[in-house]
Design an enzyme around this catalytic site. Structure first.
Site, PDB file in Angstrom:
ATOM      1  N   ASN A   1       0.832  -1.209   0.000  1.00 27.80           N
ATOM      2  CA  ASN A   1       0.000   0.000   0.000  1.00 27.80           C
ATOM      3  C   ASN A   1       0.864   1.256   0.000  1.00 27.80           C
ATOM      4  O   ASN A   1       0.542   2.246  -0.664  1.00 27.80           O
ATOM      5  CB  ASN A   1      -0.957  -0.003   1.193  1.00 27.80           C
ATOM      6  CG  ASN A   1      -2.163  -0.894   0.943  1.00 27.80           C
ATOM      7  OD1 ASN A   1      -3.037  -0.563   0.143  1.00 27.80           O
ATOM      8  ND2 ASN A   1      -2.191  -2.050   1.598  1.00 27.80           N
TER       9      ASN A   1
ATOM     10  N   ARG B   1       4.511   2.318  24.819  1.00 27.09           N
ATOM     11  CA  ARG B   1       3.881   2.775  23.577  1.00 27.09           C
ATOM     12  C   ARG B   1       4.025   4.292  23.439  1.00 27.09           C
ATOM     13  O   ARG B   1       4.314   4.820  22.369  1.00 27.09           O
ATOM     14  CB  ARG B   1       2.399   2.379  23.600  1.00 27.09           C
ATOM     15  CG  ARG B   1       1.677   2.628  22.297  1.00 27.09           C
ATOM     16  CD  ARG B   1       0.205   2.286  22.403  1.00 27.09           C
ATOM     17  NE  ARG B   1      -0.002   0.913  22.838  1.00 27.09           N
ATOM     18  CZ  ARG B   1       0.036  -0.142  22.024  1.00 27.09           C
ATOM     19  NH1 ARG B   1       0.264   0.020  20.755  1.00 27.09           N
ATOM     20  NH2 ARG B   1      -0.156  -1.355  22.490  1.00 27.09           N
TER      21      ARG B   1
ATOM     22  N   ARG C   1       0.917  -1.644  14.904  1.00 32.50           N
ATOM     23  CA  ARG C   1       0.757  -1.250  16.301  1.00 32.50           C
ATOM     24  C   ARG C   1      -0.381  -0.237  16.437  1.00 32.50           C
ATOM     25  O   ARG C   1      -0.555   0.622  15.579  1.00 32.50           O
ATOM     26  CB  ARG C   1       2.051  -0.621  16.826  1.00 32.50           C
ATOM     27  CG  ARG C   1       3.079  -1.651  17.229  1.00 32.50           C
ATOM     28  CD  ARG C   1       4.386  -1.020  17.604  1.00 32.50           C
ATOM     29  NE  ARG C   1       4.322  -0.233  18.835  1.00 32.50           N
ATOM     30  CZ  ARG C   1       4.215  -0.725  20.060  1.00 32.50           C
ATOM     31  NH1 ARG C   1       4.117  -2.018  20.247  1.00 32.50           N
ATOM     32  NH2 ARG C   1       4.206   0.068  21.115  1.00 32.50           N
TER      33      ARG C   1
ATOM     34  N   ASN D   1      -5.968   5.084   7.764  1.00 30.72           N
ATOM     35  CA  ASN D   1      -5.526   3.687   7.779  1.00 30.72           C
ATOM     36  C   ASN D   1      -6.289   2.923   6.703  1.00 30.72           C
ATOM     37  O   ASN D   1      -7.397   3.309   6.325  1.00 30.72           O
ATOM     38  CB  ASN D   1      -5.823   3.072   9.161  1.00 30.72           C
ATOM     39  CG  ASN D   1      -5.384   1.623   9.253  1.00 30.72           C
ATOM     40  OD1 ASN D   1      -4.310   1.250   8.768  1.00 30.72           O
ATOM     41  ND2 ASN D   1      -6.206   0.778   9.862  1.00 30.72           N
TER      42      ASN D   1
ATOM     43  N   HIS E   1      -7.796  -0.940   5.942  1.00 27.99           N
ATOM     44  CA  HIS E   1      -8.099  -2.188   6.643  1.00 27.99           C
ATOM     45  C   HIS E   1      -8.766  -3.149   5.661  1.00 27.99           C
ATOM     46  O   HIS E   1      -9.649  -2.736   4.887  1.00 27.99           O
ATOM     47  CB  HIS E   1      -9.030  -1.898   7.831  1.00 27.99           C
ATOM     48  CG  HIS E   1      -9.318  -3.117   8.645  1.00 27.99           C
ATOM     49  ND1 HIS E   1      -8.417  -3.626   9.557  1.00 27.99           N
ATOM     50  CD2 HIS E   1     -10.394  -3.943   8.659  1.00 27.99           C
ATOM     51  CE1 HIS E   1      -8.938  -4.720  10.091  1.00 27.99           C
ATOM     52  NE2 HIS E   1     -10.129  -4.940   9.570  1.00 27.99           N
TER      53      HIS E   1
HETATM   54  C1  GRF Z   1      -3.093  -4.778   4.170  1.00 28.16           C
HETATM   55  O1  GRF Z   1      -3.968  -5.849   3.959  1.00 28.16           O
HETATM   56  C2  GRF Z   1      -3.764  -3.689   4.971  1.00 28.16           C
HETATM   57  O2  GRF Z   1      -5.123  -3.579   4.716  1.00 28.16           O
HETATM   58  C3  GRF Z   1      -3.538  -4.150   6.393  1.00 28.16           C
HETATM   59  O3  GRF Z   1      -2.251  -4.726   6.380  1.00 28.16           O
HETATM   60  C4  GRF Z   1      -1.929  -5.171   5.066  1.00 28.16           C
HETATM   61  C5  GRF Z   1      -0.673  -4.477   4.683  1.00 28.16           C
HETATM   62  O4  GRF Z   1      -0.168  -4.883   3.439  1.00 28.16           O
HETATM   63  N1  GRF Z   1      -3.687  -3.058   7.316  1.00 28.16           N
HETATM   64  P1  GRF Z   1       1.002  -4.062   2.784  1.00 28.16           P
HETATM   65  O5  GRF Z   1       2.143  -4.023   3.796  1.00 28.16           O
HETATM   66  O6  GRF Z   1       0.502  -2.700   2.443  1.00 28.16           O
HETATM   67  O7  GRF Z   1       1.396  -4.833   1.552  1.00 28.16           O
END
Ligand code: GRF
Length: 189
Positions: free
Chosen positions: A13, A64, A90, A106, A108
């Site tokens: 990502n 943290r 985290r 973020n 998800h």
């Molecule tokens: C993805 O599936 C994202 O949605 C989740 O962790 C994974 C990260 O994949 N939070 P990458 O490191 O971006 O390839």
């Protein structure tokens, strides 16, 4: 807009965001830094290959809050305005969330509010869902609970495995994250 990206692993990502900024698909922005809490995150090399500054902020048995304070300092030093979590494993401390009000997002791999947390695809398959997808959302102090920016759906096939489903969702994640950041940068959000 100066963007900081936090990763812990593969970084696909992160790569999608960096490439979209570099190609001009996301306008008027710059990825100022990629920060990882893991020195061995595969994404670090990918960021470096793309000429993006990388920083490792290991936890080193700190609390943290202490760990987050160092990450916040690295982001502020570079005048980062938007923080993108991209497979950052985290939970952020309240102090981190408050340091960038409404400016942490973020991605998800589920259709939130369904399936927050870990082992998402396992749970989606076990529940017999016929549709899954991904969500880009603002980060608040809860677990995957902030306001939703956008979602993309994918079908779940009867013969899907965790691998096949996660690959189908991941393909949508990259476009969804770029689209969400575009909206934020262009002020449409
Ligand atoms: C993805 O599936 C994202 O949605 C989740 O962790 C994974 C990260 O994949 N939070 P990458 O490191 O971006 O390839």
């Amino acid at each position: 807009m100066k963007i900081g990206i936090l990763i812990s692993g593969r970084g696909s990502n992160m790569v999608a965001l960096v490439d979209a900024v570099k190609s001009g698909e996301i306008l008027d922005s710059e990825v100022a830094v990629v920060i990882s809490d893991k020195a061995n995150a595969a994404g670090l090399e990918k960021a470096k290959d793309r000429g993006v500054e990388i920083v490792v902020v290991g936890r080193n048995r700190r609390s943290r809050e202490e760990h987050d304070a160092e990450i916040i300092a690295e982001l502020k030093k570079r005048e980062v305005e938007l923080v993108c979590l991209a497979g950052y494993m985290r939970l952020l401390s309240p102090g981190f969330v408050q340091a960038f009000p409404n400016r942490i997002v973020n991605i998800h791999p589920s259709l939130l509010p369904k399936y927050p947390g870990l082992e998402v695809h396992e749970r989606v398959l076990a529940a017999g869902e016929t549709v899954s997808g991904c969500t880009v959302h603002f980060v608040d102090e809860g677990l995957d609970s902030g306001a939703i920016i956008l979602q993309r759906e994918v079908p779940v096939n009867v013969d899907d495995t965790v691998e096949s489903l996660s690959a189908r969702v991941l393909e949508q994640e990259h476009g969804a994250y770029v689209e969400a950041v575009k909206r934020i940068v262009s002020g449409r959000l």
